[in-house]
Design an enzyme around this catalytic site. Structure first.
Site, mmCIF file in Angstrom:
data_model
loop_
_atom_site.group_PDB
_atom_site.id
_atom_site.type_symbol
_atom_site.label_atom_id
_atom_site.label_comp_id
_atom_site.label_asym_id
_atom_site.label_seq_id
_atom_site.Cartn_x
_atom_site.Cartn_y
_atom_site.Cartn_z
ATOM 1 N N ASP A 99 -4.192 -10.433 -8.599
ATOM 2 C CA ASP A 99 -4.452 -9.389 -9.593
ATOM 3 C C ASP A 99 -3.285 -8.547 -10.128
ATOM 4 O OD1 ASP A 99 -4.270 -8.072 -7.154
ATOM 5 O OD2 ASP A 99 -6.331 -7.387 -7.112
ATOM 6 N N THR B 203 -0.955 0.556 -10.288
ATOM 7 C CA THR B 203 -2.215 -0.074 -9.899
ATOM 8 C C THR B 203 -3.103 0.842 -9.062
ATOM 9 O OG1 THR B 203 -3.187 -2.150 -9.142
ATOM 10 C CG2 THR B 203 -1.409 -1.226 -7.783
ATOM 11 N N ARG C 177 0.489 3.700 -3.275
ATOM 12 C CA ARG C 177 -0.163 4.992 -3.042
ATOM 13 C C ARG C 177 0.853 6.118 -2.840
ATOM 14 N NH1 ARG C 177 -5.952 3.642 -0.259
ATOM 15 N NH2 ARG C 177 -5.807 1.398 -0.456
ATOM 16 N N GLU D 174 -12.200 -0.663 -10.424
ATOM 17 C CA GLU D 174 -11.756 -1.605 -11.473
ATOM 18 C C GLU D 174 -12.650 -1.677 -12.706
ATOM 19 O OE1 GLU D 174 -11.888 -2.327 -8.200
ATOM 20 O OE2 GLU D 174 -9.749 -2.326 -7.740
ATOM 21 N N GLU E 163 0.823 -1.212 0.000
ATOM 22 C CA GLU E 163 0.000 0.000 0.000
ATOM 23 C C GLU E 163 0.856 1.261 0.000
ATOM 24 O OE1 GLU E 163 -3.086 0.032 -0.567
ATOM 25 O OE2 GLU E 163 -3.896 -1.899 0.055
HETATM 26 C C1 DMJ Z 1 -6.522 0.074 -5.013
HETATM 27 O O1 DMJ Z 1 -5.822 0.442 -3.892
HETATM 28 C C2 DMJ Z 1 -5.617 -0.547 -6.028
HETATM 29 O O2 DMJ Z 1 -6.248 -0.621 -7.245
HETATM 30 C C3 DMJ Z 1 -5.155 -1.898 -5.604
HETATM 31 O O3 DMJ Z 1 -4.401 -2.531 -6.600
HETATM 32 C C4 DMJ Z 1 -6.320 -2.765 -5.242
HETATM 33 N N1 DMJ Z 1 -7.367 -2.169 -4.516
HETATM 34 C C5 DMJ Z 1 -7.665 -0.784 -4.587
HETATM 35 C C6 DMJ Z 1 -8.912 -0.422 -5.340
HETATM 36 O O4 DMJ Z 1 -9.951 -1.287 -5.310
#
Ligand code: DMJ
Length: 636
Positions: A391, A611, A261, A525, A257
């Site tokens: 994922d 992501t 982020r 998503e 995370e």
């Molecule tokens: C986000 O923090 C990112 O996309 C992560 O890869 C997965 N979950 C959340 C959004 O759903």
């Protein structure tokens, strides 16, 4: 045996001679030493060992305890949602994309392995890591921002900031911008400096994913505000980073995370604006993440102490102290850019080492299971998922290839190999004709698709063009089918928002059958896939679907002081979860804005999105190394 003072016996000697006393004491001390030494040979799980050995040597997995990990992802339960049996796990939902009940299932499946969730790392490793890092000389001044801009094919913000010619699309885009401003203003008013806004109670949420770091919504919003031209808001955010972003926290953070982020957000902000501040913060933070890689295999553990100890752990809920594929497999893009900016090879070395191990290891049916031991380098279980826990590993393979200017052939080979295995084992067609990605548990299919897995429409779409020539159209079709299925999961609900997971068994077709899967937490998503499919096909249905989502968000998630997730997408009497996730500002609203913009706003020829939807530029090595490259900042 108890020694007491007996009548008629001297207190000192109990009748023993001096030499006897000496021999006895010698024997006793030998016995104590032996017992203590034996502790080292006990398995880590033995309580006695934890009690006697210091924190430096053995770390019990406290981080994964029930009250820790990624609190906001267990929120639906906390706030009264009915849960499936066992869905208690904060250990479960933790960080990445894993619904808590899944994690709990894994935990239970791990059986007695739970007791063994004790992993160690030594402080000394951390110290030497830091030394290595600085010895190799992180020279930030070798990166030329001007030169980087000169290597872009197009202006990042397009000719006219991506403003679409068509008035209706422009109106829709303006609406999304207004939503961003509304979300931001409320965050600023009620939760400034905290990680996320609680819009119903009008206060801030800190959570426990970021190890004491603050301002997740600010860092996640920097690039969204910038591309939307919300400059006053962007400047406030920048000023906060300058004056208040304190990286000297001492808490336990999710490596994944913090990377996607914070590191991702800061890197994007730097590449878009050229502000050194963002680069410096990204590099400072990147260095703090390095100790997580000090494991026998170099596969990082999931949790790291950002303080000077650099101690790291595996999540308590993860099977047998394993690391999670979607976590250690989702570092590549950011780490390669950290090397790019710092000129320090260590970051790329760390992620290339992960790549090497994954490349080499035997894969069941060519699939990548979700849990791997950072100690042995072996898979811990055979659960495969394109949704939670797996994922973004797949996402980062194809994006690593694209970001390398299509030079990273290993990433390319691994991605298409994985996709082939996914198609052969996981992709299914429902009786009603919907294509979906099932989950795989040691050969047995679970006919469920998570909201998180809906990113795969976009992923397969952006990878279509570089597949084998005879497969290109097929990949594009597959991407469109998956995106269609995910849209169906939205249209089949009363609120027109999609559930956390939907099923294709027992008569279900893209609907949630369990109460615990009915929530929607402002996830991006599905919209992410609309955005990519729009860019790839220009089929107007994707913009229409995006607009349906905007209307549903406005109707059901907008509250007086921000946006909130909802607990049940199948009822019109909505119950809000009181959480405005930072990824709503970073991803959901950004992808919607891009969907209604011209393609020249952050063109895919120059940018890949991490992501968390933070754009990172494609690295054009030959151009960057070419002495004659000119700064084209002005013309762009
Ligand atoms: C986000 O923090 C990112 O996309 C992560 O890869 C997965 N979950 C959340 C959004 O759903």
């Amino acid at each position: 045996m108890v020694f007491r003072k007996l009548p008629g016996v001297s207190a000192s000697g109990m009748g023993l001679r001096l030499s006897q006393k000496f021999v006895f004491l010698l024997f006793l001390s030998g016995l104590v030493t032996l017992c203590f030494g034996a502790l080292f040979f006990l398995p880590d799980s033995v309580r006695l060992k934890r009690i006697f050995l210091s924190k430096t040597e053995i770390q019990p997995v406290t981080v994964g305890s029930e009250n820790d990990v990624r609190e906001h992802l267990k929120r639906p339960k906390e706030q009264g949602m009915t849960s499936a049996k066992g869905e208690t796990g904060t250990k479960g939902k933790s960080l990445s994309r894993k619904p808590s009940h899944e994690a709990t299932e894994e935990r239970l499946a791990g059986g007695k392995a739970q007791e063994d969730l004790t992993l160690s790392r030594s402080k000394t490793e951390s110290a030497s890591e830091r030394a290595t890092s600085s010895d190799r000389g992180a020279k930030s001044d070798t990166f030329s921002y001007q030169k980087f801009r000169g290597c872009l094919l197009k202006a990042p913000l397009g000719r006219d900031n991506g403003k679409p010619g068509d008035p209706q699309t422009n109106e829709r885009r303006e609406k999304v911008k207004e939503m961003m401003k509304f979300a931001w203003d409320n965050y600023k008013r009620y939760a400034w400096g905290k990680n996320e806004l609680r819009p119903l109670t009008r206060n801030g949420h800190i959570g426990n994913m970021f190890g004491g770091l603050r301002g997740a919504s600010i860092i996640d919003s920097l690039d969204t505000l910038y591309i939307m031209g919300l400059m006053e808001e962007y400047n406030d955010a920048k000023e906060w980073v300058q004056t208040s972003l304190d990286l000297n926290s001492n808490g336990e953070a999710s490596l994944f995370e913090v990377n996607i982020r914070y590191v991702g957000g800061l890197l994007s902000a730097y590449y878009l604006t050229g502000e050194e501040l963002f680069k410096n913060k990204a590099m400072e933070l990147g260095e703090k993440l390095l100790p997580a890689f000090n494991t026998p295999t170099g596969i990082p553990r999931g949790v790291i102490n950002l303080g000077s100890s650099g101690t790291s752990w595996s999540w308590g809920w993860a099977s047998a102290g394993s690391s999670i594929l979607a976590e250690f497999g989702t570092l590549h893009l950011e780490f390669v850019h950290l090397t790019e900016l710092s000129n320090n090879p260590i970051y790329t070395e760390k992620v290339m080492n992960i790549r090497k191990l994954l490349n080499k290891i035997e894969k069941p049916h060519g699939l990548y299971p979700n849990f791997l031991s950072p100690v042995s380098g072996n898979w811990v279980q055979h659960h495969v998922s394109i949704g939670g826990l797996g994922d973004s590993f797949y996402e980062y393979l194809i994006k690593s290839y694209l970001m390398s200017d299509k030079t990273d052939d290993d990433a390319k080979r691994m991605y298409y190999g994985a996709l082939e295995a996914i198609e052969a084992n996981l992709v299914q067609k429902s009786p009603g004709g919907l294509t979906y990605m099932a989950e795989w548990r040691g050969g047995i299919l679970d006919h469920k698709m998570g909201h998180l897995a809906c990113f795969s429409g976009g992923m397969i779409g952006i990878g279509a063009d570089d597949g084998a020539p005879e497969k290109r159209q097929h990949y594009l079709d597959l991407a469109a089918e998956i995106t269609h299925t995910c849209h169906e999961s939205y249209t089949r609900s009363a609120t027109k928002l999609g559930p956390e997971a939907f099923r294709f068994d027992g008569g279900a077709e893209a609907t949630a059958t369990r109460l615990s899967d009915r929530y929607y937490i402002l996830r991006p998503e599905v919209i992410e896939s609309y955005m990519y499919m729009w860019r790839l096909t220009h089929d107007p249905k994707y913009r229409e679907w995006g607009w349906e989502a905007v209307e549903a968000l406005e109707q059901h998630c907008r509250v007086e002081s921000g946006f909130s997730g909802i607990r049940d997408v199948y009822t019109m009497t909505v119950s809000h979860d009181n959480m405005q996730q930072s990824f709503f500002l970073s991803e959901t609203l950004k992808y919607l804005y891009l969907l209604f913009s011209d393609d020249d706003l952050l063109p895919l020829e120059d940018w890949v999105f991490n992501t968390e939807a933070h754009p990172l530029p494609i690295i054009r090595k030959s151009c960057l190394q070419d002495e004659t490259t000119q700064d084209k900042t002005v013309s762009k």
